[in-house]
Enzyme design. Structure first.
Site, PDB file in Angstrom:
ATOM      1  CG  ASP A 117      38.373  49.344  37.129  1.00  0.00           C
ATOM      2  OD1 ASP A 117      38.027  49.356  35.928  1.00  0.00           O
ATOM      3  OD2 ASP A 117      38.159  50.288  37.910  1.00  0.00           O
ATOM      4  CE  LYS A 146      37.884  56.288  31.557  1.00  0.00           C
ATOM      5  NZ  LYS A 146      38.493  56.014  32.817  1.00  0.00           N
ATOM      6  CE1 TYR A 202      37.583  58.101  40.777  1.00  0.00           C
ATOM      7  CE2 TYR A 202      37.559  57.530  38.452  1.00  0.00           C
ATOM      8  CZ  TYR A 202      36.973  58.156  39.533  1.00  0.00           C
ATOM      9  OH  TYR A 202      35.780  58.829  39.373  1.00  0.00           O
TER      10      TYR A 202
HETATM   11  C1  LIG Z   1      37.577  55.999  34.162  1.00  0.00           C
HETATM   12  C2  LIG Z   1      37.654  54.866  35.100  1.00  0.00           C
HETATM   13  C3  LIG Z   1      36.555  54.481  35.892  1.00  0.00           C
HETATM   14  C4  LIG Z   1      35.284  55.274  35.942  1.00  0.00           C
HETATM   15  O1  LIG Z   1      34.628  55.317  34.728  1.00  0.00           O
HETATM   16  P1  LIG Z   1      33.549  56.484  34.462  1.00  0.00           P
HETATM   17  O2  LIG Z   1      33.007  56.149  33.114  1.00  0.00           O
HETATM   18  O3  LIG Z   1      34.319  57.757  34.535  1.00  0.00           O
HETATM   19  O4  LIG Z   1      32.542  56.389  35.541  1.00  0.00           O
HETATM   20  C5  LIG Z   1      36.680  53.347  36.650  1.00  0.00           C
HETATM   21  N1  LIG Z   1      37.815  52.632  36.670  1.00  0.00           N
HETATM   22  C6  LIG Z   1      38.890  52.985  35.949  1.00  0.00           C
HETATM   23  C7  LIG Z   1      40.111  52.139  35.990  1.00  0.00           C
HETATM   24  C8  LIG Z   1      38.851  54.116  35.154  1.00  0.00           C
HETATM   25  O5  LIG Z   1      39.947  54.487  34.463  1.00  0.00           O
END
Ligand SMILES: *Cc1c(COP(=O)(O)O)cnc(C)c1O
Length: 433
Positions: A238, A266, A144
């Site tokens: 990511d 995060k 994701y």
């Molecule tokens: C949470 C997450 C996102 C998206 O971040 P948001 O702040 O929710 O838009 C993208 N990539 C990864 C790997 C994530 O865990």
């Protein structure tokens, strides 16, 4: 457990907010029941509006590595907020946070801040496309990367490697530029590169945390790096979730493979809304105003968010042994869950990376999304509900990762394991019934 007030609040919220929530997973659809409405957090705990207390293993889905209301972060936020909430002009805080991250991450020479992980990834993709002058991207099933159009894509039927939209509202014209490969399966990536000579980048969660916790094999990442180089495509890690979670330097503290671009989020916001993308200076300098690739944000680099992130990152940098302790606790927790499952002869597998933990009700090792999909989601739902009743707040889907914060004590871990023994019995009874 009394959830009367939450039930009422949920019904009312649904009248004004679609599904009553601002992000779908929060609605508890995959586990059933009512999501507790949270009144406050304190250290390792959250309290709902009915007064129930839970040990929090979700931590706002990852950001809160110091738990709730960490005094240093709280103070940084309050002091900064008193000087004005936002200016839309450069501040020293942005450079300070940028410097800390550049210092820690070998693969980041320059970085730009945005407001969410979604925005970070969306911007990194545009940059990769602008830099390589190519349009296609390769992503992995089960990873994701936020909800931008190019990434809301699922594998097409049959052997097709080009994606189809996974949500209405996403034009096929866009998703036809996204190819889908299988996690930990280098042959599937080769097939994508054969299907398209127009690949700008491969994006991967080097430690996947959004199909449950599924780390990439080192050999797979090495081959991925080589394939990207052969095909003149950029490799994007990511690390929105794994950054400052798996280790101080995320997955990059574990793998030798170096990406061209990295996305973060995060933890780097300390609980405030922040995302960031960074990488080689040569690539980053393609961004406007230096280069031609446009990217902007009214609240990007917001001082309060920067101050919170800076407080969190500095504390982590100055106490690197935090990760040893978090990892020990995560391992102990997963050993305990495993033993509880075994006591009831329930098939169960676990995984730990630093402060991240994951488990599946499954009898097979999980290496990719197909494996993850084979888990017993019904057993998970029963387990989740039973744990909630014991005051343990776990992610409300079997395709999520759990997190240990520094506020969680060894005693709390043991208490959680005891709860798991009871919850596994409930799962076992339900299966027999
Ligand atoms: C949470 C997450 C996102 C998206 O971040 P948001 O702040 O929710 O838009 C993208 N990539 C990864 C790997 C994530 O865990």
């Amino acid at each position: 457990m009394n959830l009367q007030k939450s039930q009422k609040a949920f019904e009312e919220a649904k009248e004004y907010i679609p599904g009553g929530v601002d992000s779908p997973v929060r609605a508890f659809k995959s586990v059933g029941g009512t999501p507790p409405f949270i009144a406050k957090g304190e250290g390792a705990f959250i309290y709902d509006i009915d007064g129930n207390r839970y040990i929090d293993y979700v931590q706002s889905w990852g950001p809160l590595i110091f738990g709730h209301c960490d005094k240093d972060i709280e103070q940084a936020v309050i002091e900064t907020a008193k000087k004005g909430l936002s200016f839309g002009a450069p501040t020293l805080l942005e450079s300070e946070l940028a410097k800390e991250i550049v210092f820690l991450f070998d693969s980041i020479q320059k970085i730009r801040f945005v407001n969410s992980g979604t925005e970070a990834v969306m911007s990194a993709l545009r940059l990769a496309r602008g830099y390589t002058k190519k349009d296609d991207i390769i992503k992995f099933a089960g990873c994701y990367h936020g909800h931008s159009d190019s990434l809301l894509v699922q594998a097409g039927s049959g052997a097709a490697t080009f994606g189809t939209p996974s949500s209405p509202g996403v034009p096929e014209d866009l998703t036809k530029h996204t190819l889908i490969a299988r996690y930990n399966d280098i042959e599937s990536v080769k097939q994508c590169f054969e299907a398209s000579k127009n690949v700008a980048c491969v994006i991967i969660e080097p430690i996947a945390g959004n199909m449950g916790l599924v780390p990439a094999d080192e050999a797979f990442l090495e081959e991925l790096r080589a394939l990207c180089d052969e095909n003149e495509a950029l490799l994007i890690f990511d690390e929105v979730m794994s950054g400052f979670r798996a280790t101080l330097t995320g997955a990059q503290g574990i793998t030798k493979v170096k990406p061209d671009l990295v996305t973060l989020g995060k933890v780097i916001g300390g609980g405030m809304p922040v995302g960031a993308f960074g990488g080689k200076a040569e690539i980053m300098d393609m961004l406007s105003p230096v280069g031609p690739v446009y990217q902007a944000g009214t609240l990007s680099g917001n001082p309060v968010a920067m101050a919170a992130g800076l407080a969190a990152i500095r504390k982590l940098k100055n106490n690197p042994s935090i990760y040893v302790d978090l990892s020990k606790k995560a391992k102990r927790l997963m050993e305990g869950f495993q033993a509880a499952a075994k006591a009831e002869e329930i098939p169960f597998v676990t995984e730990v990376r630093g402060s991240m933990f994951g488990f599946f009700f499954s009898d097979r090792e999980v290496k990719n999304f197909d494996d993850a999909l084979a888990n017993d989601t019904n057993a998970f739902a029963i387990f989740h509900q039973a744990m909630l009743n014991e005051g343990i707040y776990l992610a409300c889907s079997s395709f999520e990762t759990g997190f240990i914060s520094t506020a969680i004590s060894n005693e709390m871990i043991e208490e959680t394991i005891e709860a798991a023994y009871k919850a596994m019995r409930v799962v076992s009874d339900a299966k027999r019934a």
